[in-house]
Design an enzyme around this catalytic site. Sequence first.
Site, PDB file in Angstrom:
ATOM      1  N   CYS A  35       0.831  -1.207   0.000  1.00 31.81           N
ATOM      2  CA  CYS A  35       0.000   0.000   0.000  1.00 31.81           C
ATOM      3  C   CYS A  35       0.866   1.258   0.000  1.00 31.81           C
ATOM      4  O   CYS A  35       1.995   1.258   0.472  1.00 31.81           O
ATOM      5  CB  CYS A  35      -0.872   0.022   1.235  1.00 31.81           C
ATOM      6  SG  CYS A  35      -1.918  -1.423   1.349  1.00 31.81           S
ATOM      7  N   ARG A  95       4.865   0.729  -6.772  1.00 28.66           N
ATOM      8  CA  ARG A  95       4.821  -0.252  -5.697  1.00 28.66           C
ATOM      9  C   ARG A  95       3.774  -1.329  -5.965  1.00 28.66           C
ATOM     10  O   ARG A  95       3.730  -2.342  -5.272  1.00 28.66           O
ATOM     11  CB  ARG A  95       4.470   0.440  -4.369  1.00 28.66           C
ATOM     12  CG  ARG A  95       5.544   1.398  -3.886  1.00 28.66           C
ATOM     13  CD  ARG A  95       4.970   2.391  -2.896  1.00 28.66           C
ATOM     14  NE  ARG A  95       4.588   1.780  -1.641  1.00 28.66           N
ATOM     15  CZ  ARG A  95       5.332   1.757  -0.554  1.00 28.66           C
ATOM     16  NH1 ARG A  95       6.525   2.311  -0.574  1.00 28.66           N
ATOM     17  NH2 ARG A  95       4.909   1.203   0.551  1.00 28.66           N
ATOM     18  N   TRP A 127      -2.795  -2.387  -1.878  1.00 28.48           N
ATOM     19  CA  TRP A 127      -2.331  -3.704  -2.358  1.00 28.48           C
ATOM     20  C   TRP A 127      -3.003  -4.694  -1.418  1.00 28.48           C
ATOM     21  O   TRP A 127      -2.665  -4.781  -0.245  1.00 28.48           O
ATOM     22  CB  TRP A 127      -0.801  -3.747  -2.260  1.00 28.48           C
ATOM     23  CG  TRP A 127      -0.172  -5.096  -2.399  1.00 28.48           C
ATOM     24  CD1 TRP A 127       0.165  -5.958  -1.400  1.00 28.48           C
ATOM     25  CD2 TRP A 127       0.248  -5.733  -3.608  1.00 28.48           C
ATOM     26  NE1 TRP A 127       0.754  -7.083  -1.911  1.00 28.48           N
ATOM     27  CE2 TRP A 127       0.823  -6.981  -3.250  1.00 28.48           C
ATOM     28  CE3 TRP A 127       0.186  -5.382  -4.963  1.00 28.48           C
ATOM     29  CZ2 TRP A 127       1.336  -7.866  -4.199  1.00 28.48           C
ATOM     30  CZ3 TRP A 127       0.704  -6.280  -5.894  1.00 28.48           C
ATOM     31  CH2 TRP A 127       1.272  -7.498  -5.511  1.00 28.48           C
ATOM     32  N   ASN A 139      -1.105   1.269   5.935  1.00 41.82           N
ATOM     33  CA  ASN A 139      -0.194   0.372   5.248  1.00 41.82           C
ATOM     34  C   ASN A 139       0.287  -0.613   6.306  1.00 41.82           C
ATOM     35  O   ASN A 139       0.758  -0.184   7.352  1.00 41.82           O
ATOM     36  CB  ASN A 139       0.977   1.212   4.692  1.00 41.82           C
ATOM     37  CG  ASN A 139       2.018   0.375   3.987  1.00 41.82           C
ATOM     38  OD1 ASN A 139       1.876  -0.827   3.867  1.00 41.82           O
ATOM     39  ND2 ASN A 139       3.064   1.030   3.518  1.00 41.82           N
ATOM     40  N   GLY A 140       0.138  -1.916   6.085  1.00 44.16           N
ATOM     41  CA  GLY A 140       0.575  -2.897   7.073  1.00 44.16           C
ATOM     42  C   GLY A 140      -0.510  -3.927   7.323  1.00 44.16           C
ATOM     43  O   GLY A 140      -1.492  -4.017   6.584  1.00 44.16           O
ATOM     44  N   GLU A 146      17.746 -23.005  -8.034  1.00 48.42           N
ATOM     45  CA  GLU A 146      17.283 -21.624  -7.992  1.00 48.42           C
ATOM     46  C   GLU A 146      18.461 -20.652  -8.141  1.00 48.42           C
ATOM     47  O   GLU A 146      18.369 -19.652  -8.865  1.00 48.42           O
ATOM     48  CB  GLU A 146      16.502 -21.377  -6.689  1.00 48.42           C
ATOM     49  CG  GLU A 146      16.062 -19.952  -6.430  1.00 48.42           C
ATOM     50  CD  GLU A 146      15.187 -19.338  -7.531  1.00 48.42           C
ATOM     51  OE1 GLU A 146      14.757 -20.050  -8.441  1.00 48.42           O
ATOM     52  OE2 GLU A 146      14.982 -18.112  -7.471  1.00 48.42           O
ATOM     53  N   LYS A 149      18.901 -17.890 -11.180  1.00 49.80           N
ATOM     54  CA  LYS A 149      19.144 -16.456 -10.941  1.00 49.80           C
ATOM     55  C   LYS A 149      20.329 -15.993 -11.780  1.00 49.80           C
ATOM     56  O   LYS A 149      20.286 -14.959 -12.426  1.00 49.80           O
ATOM     57  CB  LYS A 149      19.459 -16.164  -9.462  1.00 49.80           C
ATOM     58  CG  LYS A 149      18.327 -16.228  -8.486  1.00 49.80           C
ATOM     59  CD  LYS A 149      17.322 -15.118  -8.579  1.00 49.80           C
ATOM     60  CE  LYS A 149      16.239 -15.399  -9.555  1.00 49.80           C
ATOM     61  NZ  LYS A 149      15.122 -16.220  -9.208  1.00 49.80           N
ATOM     62  N   GLU A 182      19.562 -16.009 -15.686  1.00 52.04           N
ATOM     63  CA  GLU A 182      18.562 -15.077 -16.228  1.00 52.04           C
ATOM     64  C   GLU A 182      19.025 -13.624 -16.198  1.00 52.04           C
ATOM     65  O   GLU A 182      18.611 -12.836 -17.043  1.00 52.04           O
ATOM     66  CB  GLU A 182      17.204 -15.233 -15.542  1.00 52.04           C
ATOM     67  CG  GLU A 182      17.131 -14.749 -14.121  1.00 52.04           C
ATOM     68  CD  GLU A 182      15.750 -14.902 -13.506  1.00 52.04           C
ATOM     69  OE1 GLU A 182      14.747 -14.658 -14.189  1.00 52.04           O
ATOM     70  OE2 GLU A 182      15.676 -15.256 -12.316  1.00 52.04           O
ATOM     71  N   HIS A 189      28.208 -39.174 -12.571  1.00 56.72           N
ATOM     72  CA  HIS A 189      27.514 -39.999 -13.564  1.00 56.72           C
ATOM     73  C   HIS A 189      27.502 -39.337 -14.937  1.00 56.72           C
ATOM     74  O   HIS A 189      26.683 -39.679 -15.780  1.00 56.72           O
ATOM     75  CB  HIS A 189      26.097 -40.324 -13.084  1.00 56.72           C
ATOM     76  CG  HIS A 189      26.112 -41.113 -11.804  1.00 56.72           C
ATOM     77  ND1 HIS A 189      26.500 -42.426 -11.747  1.00 56.72           N
ATOM     78  CD2 HIS A 189      25.855 -40.749 -10.524  1.00 56.72           C
ATOM     79  CE1 HIS A 189      26.460 -42.851 -10.495  1.00 56.72           C
ATOM     80  NE2 HIS A 189      26.073 -41.844  -9.729  1.00 56.72           N
ATOM     81  N   LYS A 207       7.899 -10.236 -16.537  1.00 55.67           N
ATOM     82  CA  LYS A 207       7.625 -10.512 -15.120  1.00 55.67           C
ATOM     83  C   LYS A 207       6.485 -11.512 -14.967  1.00 55.67           C
ATOM     84  O   LYS A 207       6.507 -12.369 -14.105  1.00 55.67           O
ATOM     85  CB  LYS A 207       7.297  -9.190 -14.396  1.00 55.67           C
ATOM     86  CG  LYS A 207       7.079  -9.346 -12.906  1.00 55.67           C
ATOM     87  CD  LYS A 207       8.359  -9.787 -12.203  1.00 55.67           C
ATOM     88  CE  LYS A 207       8.169 -10.117 -10.730  1.00 55.67           C
ATOM     89  NZ  LYS A 207       9.259 -10.956 -10.218  1.00 55.67           N
TER      90      LYS A 207
END
Length: 610
Positions: free
Chosen positions: A2, A27, A74, A100-101, A483, A487, A490, A506, A605
């Site tokens: 928010c 945001r 948000w 906000n929160g 992962e 990162k 990409e 192997h 995204k």
Amino acid sequence: MCGIVGYIADENVTGVIIEGLKKLEYRGYDSAGIALCNDNNLLVRKKKGRIANLEDLIRDEGLFSHTGIGHTRWATHGEPSDRNSHPHTDMSGRIAVVHNGIIENYAELKEELMAEHGSVFRSDTDTEVAAHLIGVYYDGSNLEDAVYQATQKMRGAYAFGVISADEPDKIVAARKDSPLIVGLGKRGNFIASDIPALLKYVRQIYLIENNELVVLKENEVKIFNADREEVHRDVFNVTWDADAAEKEGYDHFMLKEIHEQPSGIRDTLIRRLDEQGEIVLDGIDLTKEEIEKFDNVYIVACGTAYHAGLIGKFAIEKLAHIHVEVDVASEFRYRDPYIDENTLFIAISQSGETLDTLGALRMAKEKGARIMSVVNVVGSSIARESDDVFYTWAGPEIAVASTKAYTTQLVCMYLIALYMGRKKEVLSDELYHEYLEELSAIPEKLEKYLKNQEQVETVASKLYQQDHAFFIGRGVDSAVALEGSLKLKEISYINSFAIAAGELKHGTIALIEKGTPVIALATQQSLLEKTVSNIQEVKARGAHVFAIAQEGCEEALKDADEFVVIPQCMDDVSPILAIVPLQLFAYYIARFRGCDIDKPKNLAKSVTVE
Ligand code: M6R
């Protein structure tokens, strides 16, 4: 996440507040609203969707006011909608609040307000509960006292902006664990959740600390600490340009989001534990019988979210004793997997809009599976089409490379596994509590770690000219390796490959030669000796090894060329910590190579195509 803007001035504040909100659009938000003190009345206008919708709504009204607060929302509690948009008002409709929160104990406060004060709520939000509570303490002449009293009853995180039609000459603001600043303007004073909102109007800022309360008038700003004593604050002079301000001084959104992980993890954990230490999966209530009925769990996702699913499998199989398969969504939906009404299907998605994941979900639903999703964006397609949704409260992720979404997804997967194991009564009290303690300690450990991250930059400065890299690990580390490798490839375009360390011999070890970078995850203390052997295997072929281990294991890693340590923790939850040096490694490598870190080539995204 928010956004808040408030303004009190000797001019009409309406347009300035809307302009400020627009500067917070980056945001992410799903609705916007404004409240103004006007002729001893309160005017509230709010609308789902873009700020342009709000502008359309008020365009012909010619609103005029010297005091107002605005908000971009948000969604956390309650779907994105007009009624859940901020500002919210108290019972009298004379106090307006933007927030906000997350108010952790909002449900019990709501019960109390309904029982003792006959409160009637018009939204599903925790913020409206805060507005009603402030209203209960308000005597019509001391808004700051009412806000103070109300915040004493709240648990959780907040930044509030509050106005009252009875005292139109002030804005009251308060902060605990959510950002809040005050701007000192030429024609009046501002509150905002972020510097970009105010840059056009002010350069002089007060940074508000936790548990402080602020009273703003047109020509005066007073800040009070938790003991209600007035405090002096030095002015912070902002020299950033608008672009730097959106990133809060970080050079890239990715770096900012890496640093937001402690608070994202904290927010994701918050409210998921009740006072007895039992896990509450928000609206999800799976009974013991329902969980026992699941003989098969599929976790389905793409990219980073898929990697979070791999850790979810470890957790659910170990803690809840249910067989789990993890699938890449684009494969799952076309391979005719066995699904029936005893299947639990878990989709993981930051955006909640990834088409392959959505397609897989629809197929599983059609075949009778119960659909659960772990999603960051409230009200997204995957969330809407699921039977149960468990939100990651990471806040909006802007960089294409997923960082804080991943670590908060991991937290959700551990919570789901613990919840199911506990309900099924297959998990000892001891292990359950040990896990919860470990998870709760992570935000602080991560905060400390992030203050001291130069080591990774140094390692990156030695390796950034390489053309390829290998990531290895055992147990949960093998999933973290995947992962870390994603990162790196990409954002730096280095050809990178991840493999379970025991699998090297192997075939893949044939590719290791003098100077080949091998990033070795060695955070599993129970598997340390075996991982050290794998490190020796690649060292013997000339690899340049960068190892990541827990504090205290330095001796075992003496053969590595470089290493960094993460804070000590239980092996099982180490992925949440271990990924962070890898995120930073990818970030610094990409930076040394001059790549466009936040917007890597060929990537989007949100992948809403097959
Ligand atoms: O929004 P989703 O979590 O469903 O996105 C899935 C992948 O596209 C995503 O995780 C992608 O792999 C990351 N951006 C990579 O950092």
